[in-house]
Enzyme design. Structure first.
Site, PDB file in Angstrom:
ATOM      1  N   HIS A 221       0.833  -1.207   0.000  1.00 33.22           N
ATOM      2  CA  HIS A 221       0.000   0.000   0.000  1.00 33.22           C
ATOM      3  C   HIS A 221       0.864   1.252   0.000  1.00 33.22           C
ATOM      4  O   HIS A 221       0.548   2.228  -0.684  1.00 33.22           O
ATOM      5  CB  HIS A 221      -0.956   0.023   1.191  1.00 33.22           C
ATOM      6  CG  HIS A 221      -1.962   1.131   1.063  1.00 33.22           C
ATOM      7  ND1 HIS A 221      -3.067   1.033   0.253  1.00 33.22           N
ATOM      8  CD2 HIS A 221      -2.007   2.377   1.594  1.00 33.22           C
ATOM      9  CE1 HIS A 221      -3.757   2.163   0.297  1.00 33.22           C
ATOM     10  NE2 HIS A 221      -3.128   2.993   1.109  1.00 33.22           N
ATOM     11  N   TYR A 225       1.769   5.274  -2.616  1.00 32.47           N
ATOM     12  CA  TYR A 225       2.174   6.647  -2.306  1.00 32.47           C
ATOM     13  C   TYR A 225       3.601   6.910  -2.755  1.00 32.47           C
ATOM     14  O   TYR A 225       3.949   8.060  -3.091  1.00 32.47           O
ATOM     15  CB  TYR A 225       2.001   6.908  -0.806  1.00 32.47           C
ATOM     16  CG  TYR A 225       0.559   6.750  -0.412  1.00 32.47           C
ATOM     17  CD1 TYR A 225      -0.392   7.694  -0.797  1.00 32.47           C
ATOM     18  CD2 TYR A 225       0.124   5.627   0.272  1.00 32.47           C
ATOM     19  CE1 TYR A 225      -1.730   7.524  -0.497  1.00 32.47           C
ATOM     20  CE2 TYR A 225      -1.214   5.449   0.581  1.00 32.47           C
ATOM     21  CZ  TYR A 225      -2.132   6.401   0.190  1.00 32.47           C
ATOM     22  OH  TYR A 225      -3.460   6.224   0.481  1.00 32.47           O
ATOM     23  N   HIS A 377     -10.264   1.071  -9.903  1.00 34.43           N
ATOM     24  CA  HIS A 377      -9.782   2.102  -8.974  1.00 34.43           C
ATOM     25  C   HIS A 377      -8.275   2.287  -9.104  1.00 34.43           C
ATOM     26  O   HIS A 377      -7.779   3.418  -9.198  1.00 34.43           O
ATOM     27  CB  HIS A 377     -10.136   1.714  -7.535  1.00 34.43           C
ATOM     28  CG  HIS A 377      -9.154   2.203  -6.518  1.00 34.43           C
ATOM     29  ND1 HIS A 377      -9.039   3.529  -6.176  1.00 34.43           N
ATOM     30  CD2 HIS A 377      -8.213   1.539  -5.786  1.00 34.43           C
ATOM     31  CE1 HIS A 377      -8.072   3.676  -5.270  1.00 34.43           C
ATOM     32  NE2 HIS A 377      -7.557   2.486  -5.024  1.00 34.43           N
ATOM     33  N   PHE A 378      -7.547   1.178  -9.107  1.00 34.52           N
ATOM     34  CA  PHE A 378      -6.081   1.241  -9.069  1.00 34.52           C
ATOM     35  C   PHE A 378      -5.519   1.952 -10.288  1.00 34.52           C
ATOM     36  O   PHE A 378      -4.536   2.694 -10.186  1.00 34.52           O
ATOM     37  CB  PHE A 378      -5.532  -0.186  -8.966  1.00 34.52           C
ATOM     38  CG  PHE A 378      -4.052  -0.278  -8.773  1.00 34.52           C
ATOM     39  CD1 PHE A 378      -3.225  -0.742  -9.776  1.00 34.52           C
ATOM     40  CD2 PHE A 378      -3.476   0.104  -7.572  1.00 34.52           C
ATOM     41  CE1 PHE A 378      -1.859  -0.830  -9.599  1.00 34.52           C
ATOM     42  CE2 PHE A 378      -2.112   0.022  -7.373  1.00 34.52           C
ATOM     43  CZ  PHE A 378      -1.299  -0.440  -8.396  1.00 34.52           C
ATOM     44  N   HIS A 379      -6.152   1.753 -11.440  1.00 35.38           N
ATOM     45  CA  HIS A 379      -5.640   2.395 -12.652  1.00 35.38           C
ATOM     46  C   HIS A 379      -5.837   3.907 -12.619  1.00 35.38           C
ATOM     47  O   HIS A 379      -5.148   4.639 -13.338  1.00 35.38           O
ATOM     48  CB  HIS A 379      -6.295   1.795 -13.898  1.00 35.38           C
ATOM     49  CG  HIS A 379      -5.651   0.527 -14.354  1.00 35.38           C
ATOM     50  ND1 HIS A 379      -5.898  -0.694 -13.768  1.00 35.38           N
ATOM     51  CD2 HIS A 379      -4.736   0.282 -15.337  1.00 35.38           C
ATOM     52  CE1 HIS A 379      -5.180  -1.628 -14.358  1.00 35.38           C
ATOM     53  NE2 HIS A 379      -4.463  -1.067 -15.311  1.00 35.38           N
ATOM     54  N   ARG A 440     -11.501 -10.149 -10.906  1.00 41.49           N
ATOM     55  CA  ARG A 440     -10.254  -9.595 -11.407  1.00 41.49           C
ATOM     56  C   ARG A 440      -9.280 -10.731 -11.702  1.00 41.49           C
ATOM     57  O   ARG A 440      -9.515 -11.870 -11.306  1.00 41.49           O
ATOM     58  CB  ARG A 440      -9.643  -8.641 -10.372  1.00 41.49           C
ATOM     59  CG  ARG A 440      -9.186  -9.348  -9.113  1.00 41.49           C
ATOM     60  CD  ARG A 440      -8.727  -8.415  -8.006  1.00 41.49           C
ATOM     61  NE  ARG A 440      -7.558  -7.647  -8.365  1.00 41.49           N
ATOM     62  CZ  ARG A 440      -6.692  -7.168  -7.485  1.00 41.49           C
ATOM     63  NH1 ARG A 440      -6.848  -7.395  -6.191  1.00 41.49           N
ATOM     64  NH2 ARG A 440      -5.649  -6.470  -7.885  1.00 41.49           N
ATOM     65  N   ARG A 441      -8.199 -10.436 -12.413  1.00 36.54           N
ATOM     66  CA  ARG A 441      -7.121 -11.391 -12.668  1.00 36.54           C
ATOM     67  C   ARG A 441      -7.641 -12.716 -13.211  1.00 36.54           C
ATOM     68  O   ARG A 441      -7.198 -13.783 -12.806  1.00 36.54           O
ATOM     69  CB  ARG A 441      -6.328 -11.629 -11.377  1.00 36.54           C
ATOM     70  CG  ARG A 441      -5.560 -10.425 -10.898  1.00 36.54           C
ATOM     71  CD  ARG A 441      -4.917 -10.643  -9.554  1.00 36.54           C
ATOM     72  NE  ARG A 441      -3.884  -9.661  -9.297  1.00 36.54           N
ATOM     73  CZ  ARG A 441      -3.190  -9.592  -8.165  1.00 36.54           C
ATOM     74  NH1 ARG A 441      -3.410 -10.450  -7.196  1.00 36.54           N
ATOM     75  NH2 ARG A 441      -2.269  -8.664  -8.003  1.00 36.54           N
TER      76      ARG A 441
END
Length: 582
Positions: A221, A225, A377-379, A440-441
């Site tokens: 995580h 950042y 979200h991650f993209h 996903r995946r």
């Protein structure tokens, strides 16, 4: 605008660190498009062009989320530390760092291409990679540490020579980012070298899966950042000037970066809400801490919006109402193309942040866990502000280091807007599909998107189709970027080589606040929060984990050793039957 000249060794180092990930990015982008085609059923097979589905997915994740971001953060960090302190790079540590990173990357990517390490970018157990994959990852991470150690010396020297002075915001941002990175990557280095490498080599037969997963998310995580903060640096130090104004508050910027230092690491368990080995109390506590990460984002929203509004006033906004200032910003000025990359990334990140809060919720996470919502979200974080910031700044730096000039400026300026359109379409398809149950995946082309399969889901056709449309637009935008990049590389040198950034100015003349000009209090708070958050989590996974597990491959739910035995028995039986037939 201050300019600094680079020595030949500094130029070569910078060009190497910027070029390697951009070359590999061609593979990462290509396999991103392939993922959308697999998911939609346009490719209904387990492999394409001699690369298996999970190979492509691993290449996409490792190159885009690890290699690209680490190389750029180190290259940008070298330049920022030198530029804003006025102290030359420490070339010995810089070159040792670069060599370690390049060798580690070659080892990692080679094992994936060889089909020996299709373990995804999260690479925790029980999926087993080739030993060189783990060694390569460790070298890549440790190489970035060596660069950081060189900057510590530069920082300490600057502080000795400028006692009582305000530390440049860009220096604070760089040092915060790599302090966080160093701390968060120690556990994953331990997991890689002490747990996973001996297991991969057959020295140990089993491994504690929840422990490897917990150590990864201690790192995983904060990784988000780590690759965001260099772009945050651009937002605070460069974007207001590019817009024609000044930063609203230097102290607000420092507070934001120190809050990220405190909150980025002790929140990783929110990725493990479905982990049975971790108790509810630990998960709930880290869920609360995860909401704390939203605080620096909200401060950033106010500070950057105020800075941009002031810039719009300077550019002639007479009405000065809530929204009129937005029309006065230099969105399409070709000589300020970096502005378009940063503003588009900022717009995408608004939605990335909002959807991230959903993932932080202990209850809502159960709805979206392991669905297509998560990559949607991650993209909007790694492929939104991070990607646009990296490619925009890479062009900006290459232009100055090479002494050449970007010639296709209209195309350069259009790329981030095309990318933003594609990203919103792409992520909408994934997130809506995730809310409707899309996993996903998963290679859905051989299952849920195959009309001949009993698992066929016709209600997912439009969501996966939307994802493909977005993916094609993103691929086109990336293609235009590489055209611009190649044109720059083959252009003639037209000016001297130097490094310069937009002049940093602030709206308020603020006092130097001691706790915003020192790392010590923030490091104490960070370590206390990490102890409170992770000592119980580690205790849980050591106490409540059942029998340790053997290695698996992503394509098969049967342990590798049993699968090999079964295949051997089948082959032997077929041979016997053939002999009897004869």
């Amino acid at each position: 605008m201050m300019k600094i000249n680079l020595r030949k060794s500094e130029k070569r180092l910078s060009l190497l660190l910027l070029s390697v990930p951009l070359i590999l990015l061609t593979l990462g982008i290509y396999h991103g498009l392939m993922q959308t085609l697999y998911r939609s059923g346009m490719i209904s097979q387990t492999s394409f062009a001699a690369l298996e589905y999970y190979q492509g997915l691993t290449l996409h994740g490792v190159i885009n989320a690890l290699v690209l971001t680490i190389f750029f953060a180190v290259a940008f960090g070298h330049i920022c530390m030198s530029y804003y302190t006025g102290i030359k790079m420490h070339m010995t540590t810089a070159w040792i760092s670069a060599v370690m990173m390049v060798v580690g990357t070659i080892m990692t990517i080679a094992t994936i291409l060889a089909g020996e390490s299709s373990v995804l970018y999260t690479f925790y157990a029980p999926m087993k990679a080739h030993p060189l994959f783990y060694v390569g990852n460790a070298l890549l991470i440790a190489g970035s540490w060596v660069a950081f150690f060189g900057w510590v010396g530069i920082y300490r020297k600057w502080r000795r020579e400028h006692k009582g002075e305000r530390t440049p915001l860009a220096v604070v941002a760089t040092m915060v980012n790599f302090t966080m990175w160093f701390v968060c990557s120690i556990p994953v280095a331990y997991s890689t070298l002490v747990l996973l490498l001996p297991w991969s080599m057959g020295i140990t037969a089993t491994v504690n899966i929840p422990l490897t997963r917990t150590l990864f998310w201690f790192f995983g995580h904060a990784l988000v950042y780590f690759f965001l903060l260099p772009v945050y640096l651009m937002y605070y130090v460069m974007l207001p000037t590019l817009a024609g104004g000044k930063l609203y508050s230097d102290n607000a910027g420092k507070l934001v970066f120190f809050l990220f230092l405190v909150f980025s690491i002790p929140v990783g368990t929110h990725h493990q809400f479905a982990e049975p080995a971790i108790t509810q109390g630990v998960k709930y506590f880290q869920s609360l801490l995860t909401y704390g990460v939203a605080l620096p984002s909200f401060i950033t929203a106010f500070t950057i919006a105020a800075s941009l509004e002031y810039a719009a006033w300077k550019r002639g906004d007479k009405r000065k109402n809530w929204f009129s200032w937005m029309a006065k910003l230099p969105y399409f000025e070709k000589d300020r193309y970096l502005f378009s990359y940063l503003i588009c990334g900022l717009i995408i990140f608004i939605f990335g942040g909002i959807t991230g809060i959903i993932n932080a919720s202990y209850s809502l996470n159960s709805l979206v866990h392991n669905t297509a919502f998560l990559p949607g979200h991650f993209h909007m974080t790694v492929a939104g502000p991070t990607f646009l910031g990296i490619i925009g700044m890479s062009l900006y730096l290459l232009e100055r280091i090479s002494g050449k000039e970007v010639r296709l400026k209209r195309i350069t300026n259009a790329i981030p807007y095309l990318w933003t359109i594609g990203m919103f379409i792409f992520s909408t398809g994934l997130m809506v599909g995730g809310l409707r149950g899309e996993p996903r995946r998963t290679n859905m082309g051989i299952s849920y998107m195959d009309p001949d399969s009993p698992l066929y889901r016709p209600d997912w056709v439009w969501t996966t189709g939307t994802t493909v449309i977005g993916g094609v637009i993103l691929f086109a935008a990336a293609g235009l970027f590489f055209i611009v990049l190649l044109d720059l590389l083959f252009a003639k040198k037209t000016k001297e080589s130097y490094i310069s950034f937009p002049t940093y100015r602030t709206y308020h003349q603020e006092k130097v606040i001691p706790f915003l000009n020192s790392f010590k209090p923030w490091l104490v708070i960070m370590f206390l929060l990490i102890l409170v958050a992770y000592v119980p989590a580690i205790f849980n996974v050591m106490k409540y984990t059942g029998k340790e597990a053997p290695p698996y491959a992503p394509q098969n739910p049967i342990p590798l050793e049993l699968h090999k035995q079964d295949v051997g028995e089948v082959d032997e039986g077929e041979t016997l039957n053939l002999n009897q037939d004869e």
